[in-house]
Design an enzyme around this catalytic site. Structure first.
Site, PDB file in Angstrom:
ATOM      1  CE  LYS A  89      -4.469   1.069   0.465  1.00 56.40           C
ATOM      2  NZ  LYS A  89      -5.654   0.400  -0.048  1.00 56.40           N
ATOM      3  N   GLY A 189     -25.440   2.652   2.557  1.00 56.16           N
ATOM      4  CA  GLY A 189     -24.532   3.251   1.579  1.00 56.16           C
ATOM      5  C   GLY A 189     -24.842   2.822   0.159  1.00 56.16           C
ATOM      6  N   GLY A 191     -23.388   4.012  -2.768  1.00 50.84           N
ATOM      7  CA  GLY A 191     -22.383   4.614  -3.635  1.00 50.84           C
ATOM      8  C   GLY A 191     -22.115   3.715  -4.824  1.00 50.84           C
ATOM      9  CB  VAL A 193     -19.811  -1.136  -3.894  1.00 54.11           C
ATOM     10  CG1 VAL A 193     -20.086  -2.624  -3.705  1.00 54.11           C
ATOM     11  CG2 VAL A 193     -18.363  -0.922  -4.301  1.00 54.11           C
TER      12      VAL A 193
HETATM   13  P1  NAD Z   1     -18.602   5.403  -2.430  1.00 57.81           P
HETATM   14  O1  NAD Z   1     -17.878   6.538  -1.807  1.00 57.81           O
HETATM   15  O2  NAD Z   1     -18.928   5.439  -3.868  1.00 57.81           O
HETATM   16  O3  NAD Z   1     -19.973   5.133  -1.639  1.00 57.81           O
HETATM   17  C1  NAD Z   1     -20.114   5.249  -0.272  1.00 57.81           C
HETATM   18  C2  NAD Z   1     -21.550   5.703  -0.023  1.00 57.81           C
HETATM   19  O4  NAD Z   1     -21.797   5.676   1.377  1.00 57.81           O
HETATM   20  C3  NAD Z   1     -21.821   7.129  -0.488  1.00 57.81           C
HETATM   21  O5  NAD Z   1     -22.992   7.155  -1.288  1.00 57.81           O
HETATM   22  C4  NAD Z   1     -21.978   7.907   0.814  1.00 57.81           C
HETATM   23  O6  NAD Z   1     -22.880   9.000   0.689  1.00 57.81           O
HETATM   24  C5  NAD Z   1     -22.528   6.831   1.717  1.00 57.81           C
HETATM   25  N1  NAD Z   1     -22.384   7.103   3.149  1.00 57.81           N
HETATM   26  C6  NAD Z   1     -21.370   7.722   3.791  1.00 57.81           C
HETATM   27  N2  NAD Z   1     -21.635   7.772   5.107  1.00 57.81           N
HETATM   28  C7  NAD Z   1     -22.830   7.162   5.297  1.00 57.81           C
HETATM   29  C8  NAD Z   1     -23.626   6.887   6.435  1.00 57.81           C
HETATM   30  N3  NAD Z   1     -23.269   7.277   7.648  1.00 57.81           N
HETATM   31  N4  NAD Z   1     -24.781   6.223   6.258  1.00 57.81           N
HETATM   32  C9  NAD Z   1     -25.194   5.840   5.035  1.00 57.81           C
HETATM   33  N5  NAD Z   1     -24.476   6.079   3.918  1.00 57.81           N
HETATM   34  C10 NAD Z   1     -23.308   6.728   4.040  1.00 57.81           C
HETATM   35  O7  NAD Z   1     -17.736   4.116  -2.076  1.00 57.81           O
HETATM   36  P2  NAD Z   1     -17.788   2.692  -2.786  1.00 57.81           P
HETATM   37  O8  NAD Z   1     -16.738   2.656  -3.840  1.00 57.81           O
HETATM   38  O9  NAD Z   1     -19.192   2.347  -3.121  1.00 57.81           O
HETATM   39  O10 NAD Z   1     -17.274   1.764  -1.607  1.00 57.81           O
HETATM   40  C11 NAD Z   1     -18.105   1.444  -0.509  1.00 57.81           C
HETATM   41  C12 NAD Z   1     -17.296   0.705   0.547  1.00 57.81           C
HETATM   42  O11 NAD Z   1     -16.758  -0.483  -0.024  1.00 57.81           O
HETATM   43  C13 NAD Z   1     -16.104   1.495   1.079  1.00 57.81           C
HETATM   44  O12 NAD Z   1     -15.913   1.134   2.434  1.00 57.81           O
HETATM   45  C14 NAD Z   1     -14.947   0.962   0.250  1.00 57.81           C
HETATM   46  O13 NAD Z   1     -13.704   1.083   0.936  1.00 57.81           O
HETATM   47  C15 NAD Z   1     -15.330  -0.492   0.092  1.00 57.81           C
HETATM   48  N6  NAD Z   1     -14.772  -1.128  -1.108  1.00 57.81           N
HETATM   49  C16 NAD Z   1     -15.033  -0.618  -2.337  1.00 57.81           C
HETATM   50  C17 NAD Z   1     -14.500  -1.250  -3.466  1.00 57.81           C
HETATM   51  C18 NAD Z   1     -14.800  -0.727  -4.859  1.00 57.81           C
HETATM   52  O14 NAD Z   1     -14.558  -1.463  -5.824  1.00 57.81           O
HETATM   53  N7  NAD Z   1     -15.319   0.481  -4.988  1.00 57.81           N
HETATM   54  C19 NAD Z   1     -13.715  -2.394  -3.329  1.00 57.81           C
HETATM   55  C20 NAD Z   1     -13.485  -2.908  -2.049  1.00 57.81           C
HETATM   56  C21 NAD Z   1     -14.016  -2.261  -0.939  1.00 57.81           C
END
Ligand code: NAD
Length: 354
Positions: A89, A189, A191, A193
């Site tokens: 990392k 959440g 977002g 994913v």
């Molecule tokens: P993202 O930032 O696109 O989505 C996160 C969502 O969570 C946002 O819509 C945000 O508004 C919402 N959020 C924040 N605080 C909140 C709360 N208190 N209550 C409800 N919703 C809340 O992130 P992502 O890429 O969708 O990733 C989501 C999680 O999965 C993260 O923890 C990330 O580290 C993990 N992750 C993502 C990937 C990937 O491929 N994107 C891979 C492995 C792990």
């Protein structure tokens, strides 16, 4: 790699890594203001791979703590997905909103290039595909690019598919059927994913309860998937079969577990357990927890294909369905030993690493 770009002058030195870690390297560049660290936890399965996070750490000790913790996590995640990659990392110390420039990212790329392929970087918090394009001007040891022959683009839909398959596997293990018809999933959440996962679950016949601090996201899920919308404070208290944390880490605290009324926890967020004791708490409450770094391994599978220069989609699918297979092995072993799945998962992966 663009050979026309001159590499900035960097000062690079090895620091003493924490015990059990392969290397810790620091780079500084006066011209661009770069101050970065790379932690390589393990090279035992192949070159180390893991994203680059840019964050305004108050103290260098905080940055070292974070990069080493995350690097070790990548060793486990890469091995869980059965990828020929070790764990690493990087962090750039600084405010991504005010201190990030193309020159700084190029200097970071030169730092990565200096490691000669022992570590591959990609985007993480505070770093975008555009930043990685700048990094790619000074090194080829970079993934998560939008363009190029093996470019993998946004990993989120692949991550969501991995979560979906693991969620079905968890139901199958716990209920004897992976049929989602009539099942209720509470998603925290929506977002990249979470929204993609919501679509797959809706398509498969599940009812959804959703929450997000982003109003637009919940309205989309309501309109497109008929989801019931609850406030971020209420999502933990819902009567549902599965709680799917897809927002931030550390959400499974003692208080949150006390509130939960579900039988299963399966989601994308990294580092869901506030601490190890919370894994035991879930078990004591009769909630089956699917360890996060197995469930969310789809993202790194996507990135790995770019690093390993694989374009065959069957490789992606086999590694993603492999996540569900690994998860089932963990559940079976956890039942045999009576230990919580998060501990069993670590041990299973450590055997793969040995
Ligand atoms: P993202 O930032 O696109 O989505 C996160 C969502 O969570 C946002 O819509 C945000 O508004 C919402 N959020 C924040 N605080 C909140 C709360 N208190 N209550 C409800 N919703 C809340 O992130 P992502 O890429 O969708 O990733 C989501 C999680 O999965 C993260 O923890 C990330 O580290 C993990 N992750 C993502 C990937 C990937 O491929 N994107 C891979 C492995 C792990």
């Amino acid at each position: 790699m663009n050979q026309a770009v001159t590499k900035p002058t960097l000062s690079i030195r090895d620091l003493k890594p924490r015990e059990g870690y392969a290397r810790l390297i620091e780079a500084k560049d006066e011209k661009t203001g770069l101050h970065a660290l790379v932690s390589i936890h393990s090279l035992s399965r192949g070159p180390a791979a893991g994203g680059c996070r840019m964050f305004n750490y108050g103290r260098i000790e905080d940055a070292i703590y974070d990069v080493e913790r995350l690097s070790r996590g990548m060793t486990y995640k890469n091995a869980a997905a059965e990828l020929p990659l070790g764990g690493g990392k990087s962090v750039i110390i600084g405010d991504p909103k005010t201190q990030k420039t193309p020159e700084l990212m190029r200097a970071f790329g030169a730092f990565i290039d200096h490691l000669a392929g022992d570590y591959y970087t990609a985007e993480d918090v505070g770093v975008s595909p555009q930043d990685m394009a700048n990094v790619a001007e000074t090194t080829r040891f970079v993934a998560g690019l939008d363009g190029g022959e093996f470019a993998s683009g946004d990993p989120s839909p692949v991550t969501a598919r991995g979560v979906f398959l693991c969620l079905k596997q968890t139901l199958k293990h716990g209920l004897g059927t992976e049929d989602l018809t009539g099942k209720t999933i509470a998603i925290q959440g929506l977002g990249h994913v979470g929204m993609s996962l919501a679509g797959m679950l809706h398509e498969a016949g599940a009812s959804l309860i959703v929450s997000d601090i982003n109003e637009e996201a919940v309205l989309t899920a309501k309109a497109e998937f008929g989801a019931k919308v609850v406030s971020p404070d209420e999502i933990l208290y819902q009567d549902a079969d599965v709680f799917a944390p897809c927002a931030m880490g550390g959400v499974l605290t003692a208080e949150a577990i006390e509130a939960l009324k579900v039988r299963f926890v399966v989601g994308a967020a990294n580092n869901q357990l506030a601490d190890d004791s919370c894994g035991q708490r879930l078990q004591d409450k009769g909630i089956l927890y699917a360890p996060d770094y197995i469930v969310n391994g789809g993202g790194i599978v996507n990135v790995a294909m770019e690093i390993l220069k694989i374009s065959d989609p069957t490789y992606r699918e086999s590694r993603i369905s492999g996540l569900a297979t690994t998860l089932e092995q963990v559940f079976v072993r956890a039942e045999e030993t009576g230990e919580p799945p998060h501990l069993v998962a670590d041990r299973l992966i450590e055997r793969r690493l040995a």
